[in-house]
Design an enzyme around this catalytic site. Structure first.
Site, PDB file in Angstrom:
ATOM      1  N   GLU A 151       0.821  -1.218   0.000  1.00 61.68           N
ATOM      2  CA  GLU A 151       0.000   0.000   0.000  1.00 61.68           C
ATOM      3  C   GLU A 151       0.856   1.269   0.000  1.00 61.68           C
ATOM      4  OE1 GLU A 151      -0.581  -2.577   1.994  1.00 61.68           O
ATOM      5  OE2 GLU A 151      -2.686  -3.169   1.802  1.00 61.68           O
ATOM      6  N   PHE A 184     -12.053  -6.871  13.411  1.00 62.71           N
ATOM      7  CA  PHE A 184     -10.945  -7.384  12.605  1.00 62.71           C
ATOM      8  C   PHE A 184     -10.560  -6.342  11.554  1.00 62.71           C
ATOM      9  CE2 PHE A 184      -9.496  -9.758   8.779  1.00 62.71           C
ATOM     10  CZ  PHE A 184      -8.275 -10.170   9.301  1.00 62.71           C
ATOM     11  N   GLN A 185      -9.281  -6.081  11.428  1.00 63.45           N
ATOM     12  CA  GLN A 185      -8.730  -5.093  10.500  1.00 63.45           C
ATOM     13  C   GLN A 185      -9.362  -3.710  10.664  1.00 63.45           C
ATOM     14  OE1 GLN A 185      -8.536  -6.830   6.488  1.00 63.45           O
ATOM     15  NE2 GLN A 185      -6.472  -7.553   6.995  1.00 63.45           N
ATOM     16  N   LYS A 205     -17.615  -0.431   4.995  1.00 66.41           N
ATOM     17  CA  LYS A 205     -18.111  -1.413   4.039  1.00 66.41           C
ATOM     18  C   LYS A 205     -19.599  -1.192   3.713  1.00 66.41           C
ATOM     19  CE  LYS A 205     -18.650  -6.216   3.033  1.00 66.41           C
ATOM     20  NZ  LYS A 205     -17.731  -7.121   2.399  1.00 66.41           N
ATOM     21  N   MET A 265      24.506   8.726   3.307  1.00 62.79           N
ATOM     22  CA  MET A 265      24.432  10.048   3.923  1.00 62.79           C
ATOM     23  C   MET A 265      24.679   9.963   5.420  1.00 62.79           C
ATOM     24  SD  MET A 265      24.181  13.195   3.397  1.00 62.79           S
ATOM     25  CE  MET A 265      23.308  13.848   1.983  1.00 62.79           C
TER      26      MET A 265
END
Lengths: 162, 579
Positions: free
Chosen positions: B50, B112-113, B162, B477
């Site tokens: 993602e 969940f999630q 949803k 760096m």
């Protein structure tokens, strides 16, 4: 220097956390904050007391203005205004002090709004100094607890007719 | 007719002109993905992470000026977008990110999630929404695009439960958006602009500093007009590279920590700074108290909070850079009638002296590849006609110094947040938007490993992105800082096991090439440019190479460490030995 900032905001969920998050995320201090609905129920007003030098206060007002949900920001230091705060003080005086508590309440134009066997609960309204003076005077009487509302402020209308 | 939230979502995007979405599916966005399955107008590019999706949307946005769009699922899908969103936020990139959310009735139940992504992204989005009712969806999406692209651009997030994507309603698509509390100032104050013109007239040593705002507002033409009309030299911040032609005689390169000697010298000596669409970041100013001590400052920015945030400003002008620069050109023409060429002669001469004294330089070697040499070759062999993205660190600074950007939107780099792993997915997004252009990610061996999985995205979508890995087996760096300021104690900067990038490329069915000697650099680049597929070019570079000039943290920008050439170093060593 201390500033009282009045903010008109959209009355939506999450707005308070956007404003509070702005202060915490940028390390600014909120000394008090009070929120309430306005005449238009879609708009709320927030009165924020904060402190900082001129540059910080300028940033605070600009950053508040930048928030999408903020409609208007006024730094009340720049305008004539009146401000009030309320405190509820629950005192637990010894018998010999009870009369003194009532006398002081009267002097401060407060009211006893609740009492029990042992305690009085006193309501005082005024500016910050008055509230603080009252709390100081009550300390020797035995303060059990107190609750302050935080400041609300409103700009004064010009008294000269336009 | 009633439509589902998923249908309204797609129709709203079409109305915004969206053609591509970068995304990753998951449980609560199944209904939306099902709609995308046979949609003819909108293509979803499946990334492999993602974070990659959001950076790709960002690269798409930076290279086109249009808002990028990403779509991911709830919980981990949403939290994986945070770095990408914060990157876009710091660099003012227009973007709309859609995250799935658990059904409204489960929100707050630790389902969940489930993640409170609106809460998590509140400080790193320009605005964000949780849509609680499908009847608000069309309006919310229109508002989000309006906010993302109006005023100072930025990312907006929409959290879609949803049940909102499933729910049905008769949609009403707003024809325009008006938000009473959001009306950015566009027009500059004419009195201030007039004052600015007079300051330009009075000044003897003016410098223009242009930032990313010039690119966002498409103001390059106006910037060039002002600079050429008044013969004022121009330096552009990292974000502003490409806003002014890199090959122009008035161009000073980049200022600040790794800026050019002459840009920093010019700023410090200037009596007037005209800063446009930049925000005086600490990497630009160095020690604030010692920054441009003799200069009056004109500051043009669309965001009032940028003005007087870090430096004192004499003439603040809030508004859109394009309009204000055009107005300034007009005001200068009207208010002043001067022969600028004559007036600027001595100032430009002084600057040219600095340019000759300390140009951008490195020591070429026949034996080991110098990373700067790779970038010079990339510039030479593409003739500068490429979109360059970078990762973060030495690779980014060398890419900023040694490639010349003549056009806006050809330089994609995470300036504000400094996100390693940005460049490769950003290049993929840019390549999708510009299928016929050469897109090159200039990377380090550390950064490329942060989103290396996106090679699959590039291969499957036939996006022939080129990655030039300046491979020094170090987080260069940080290593440089350790060498200079931590007594060469290389704590955890050595990447002892660097993968074989050629084999990695081959494992993904891409092309891998390697150069180990300077003589191999050109053939490798030529081969890569010929290849119509994604290519990893592994340049095995000198690990000791450092980025110069360098302003140490906390120093003024004219207190630069400069490249010491070997002969000089040798002399010093001998001198020490004699003593």
């Amino acid at each position: 220097m201390r500033h009282t900032i009045s903010c008109l905001v959209e009355n939506k969920f999450g707005v308070l956390s956007r404003v509070a998050g702005l202060f915490s995320g940028r390390g600014y201090n909120i000394e008090s904050l009070s929120v309430g609905e306005t005449l238009d129920p879609a708009i709320s007003t927030m009165t924020i007391v904060t402190s900082g030098d001129d540059q910080i206060i300028e940033q605070i007002t600009k950053q508040l203005n930048k928030l999408i949900d903020v409609i208007k920001v006024v730094d009340l230091v720049e305008v004539e205004h009146v401000e009030r705060e309320m405190v509820l003080v629950k005192v637990n005086p010894k018998k010999e002090n009870k009369a003194e508590v009532l006398r002081l309440t009267e002097i401060f134009r407060g009211r006893v709004i609740d009492s029990s066997q042992k305690t009085y609960t006193v309501e005082i309204t005024g500016d910050e100094r008055k509230i603080e003076a009252f709390i100081e005077l009550m300390k020797p009487m035995g303060i059990k607890e107190f609750m302050r509302t935080g400041k609300v402020a409103i700009a004064r209308e010009s008294i000269k007719p336009k | 007719m009633k439509k589902t939230g998923s249908e309204i979502f797609l129709e709203s995007l079409k109305r915004q002109g969206v053609k591509h979405i970068f995304g990753y599916p998951g449980g609560v966005v199944l209904n939306i993905f099902d709609m995308l399955y046979d949609d003819k107008n909108i293509e979803l590019i499946l990334t492999r992470h993602e974070q990659g999706a959001v950076h790709a949307a960002d690269g798409y946005a930076r290279s086109t000026g249009k808002p990028g769009v990403a779509l991911v699922t709830s919980g981990p899908g949403a939290t994986n977008t945070v770095t990408g969103i914060a990157t876009a936020s710091m660099d003012s990139i227009p973007m709309v990110v859609f995250t799935g959310q658990v059904p409204t009735m489960l929100i707050g139940n630790d389902a969940f999630q489930e993640a409170d992504i609106v809460g998590i992204t509140r400080p790193c989005t320009k605005y964000n929404y949780l849509v609680k009712d499908v009847s608000d969806l069309a309006e919310t999406i229109a508002e989000a695009f309006h906010i993302a692209t109006t005023g100072r651009p930025g990312p907006v997030l929409i959290d879609l439960p949803k049940d909102v994507s499933v729910g049905k309603v008769e949609p009403v698509y707003p024809s325009s958006v008006k938000i009473r509390s959001f009306n950015p100032t566009v027009e500059g104050n004419p009195w201030m602009i007039k004052r600015a013109a007079h300051e330009i007239e009075k000044s003897k040593k003016p410098v223009i500093i242009a930032g990313g705002g010039v690119i966002h507002s498409e103001a390059s033409k106006e910037l060039k007009q002002l600079a050429e009309l008044t013969e004022i030299p121009v330096t552009t911040t990292l974000m502003g590279l490409g806003a002014f032609p890199g090959t122009h005689k008035l161009f000073l390169g980049m200022p600040g920590m790794h800026g050019t000697y002459y840009a920093n010298k010019a700023i410090q000596a200037s009596d007037l700074l005209i800063s446009v669409g930049m925000r005086f970041d600490d990497r630009v100013t160095g020690k604030i108290a010692a920054f441009a001590p003799n200069a009056k400052i004109i500051h043009v920015d669309i965001d009032p909070t940028s003005i007087r945030k870090n430096v004192r400003v004499d003439i603040p002008i809030v508004g859109d850079a394009k309009r204000i620069l055009a107005d300034m050109v007009a005001a200068v023409k009207k208010e002043t009638k001067k022969q600028w060429g004559e007036i600027r002669k001595s100032w430009l001469k002084e600057i040219n002296k600095w340019k000759k004294q300390h140009p951008l330089e490195y020591e070429y070697s026949d034996e080991v590849i110098k990373p700067q040499f790779v970038i010079e070759k990339l510039y030479e062999l593409t003739k500068g006609n490429a979109i360059i993205s970078t990762e973060v660190g030495q690779n980014q600074m060398w890419a900023a110094q040694f490639f010349k950007y003549n056009k806006p939107r050809t330089w994609l780099s995470s300036g504000g947040l400094g996100t390693m792993g940005y460049g490769f997915p950003a290049a993929i997004g840019a390549q999708l938007a510009h299928p016929n252009k050469i897109v090159i990610d200039i990377a380090g061996d550390g950064s490329i490993q942060m989103n290396i999985q996106e090679l699959a995205t590039a291969v499957i979508n036939k996006l022939p992105v080129k990655v030039a890995i300046l491979n020094n087996r170090y987080l260069g760096m940080v290593r440089q800082w350790q060498e200079l300021f931590f007594k060469e104690r290389y704590s955890h900067t050595g990447l002892d096991v660097v993968p074989d990038f050629v084999k990695v490329a081959e494992a993904y069915s891409a092309v891998g090439l390697r150069a180990e000697k300077p003589s191999e650099v050109e053939p490798v680049i030529k081969e890569a440019l010929k290849t119509k597929a994604p290519v990893f070019m592994d340049f095995v570079c000198d690990w000791k190479e450092k980025v110069y000039p360098m302003v140490p943290a906390g120093a003024a920008i004219d207190e630069m460490l400069l490249l010491e050439k070997e002969e000089k170093k040798e002399k010093k060593r001998k001198l020490k030995a004699v003593k």
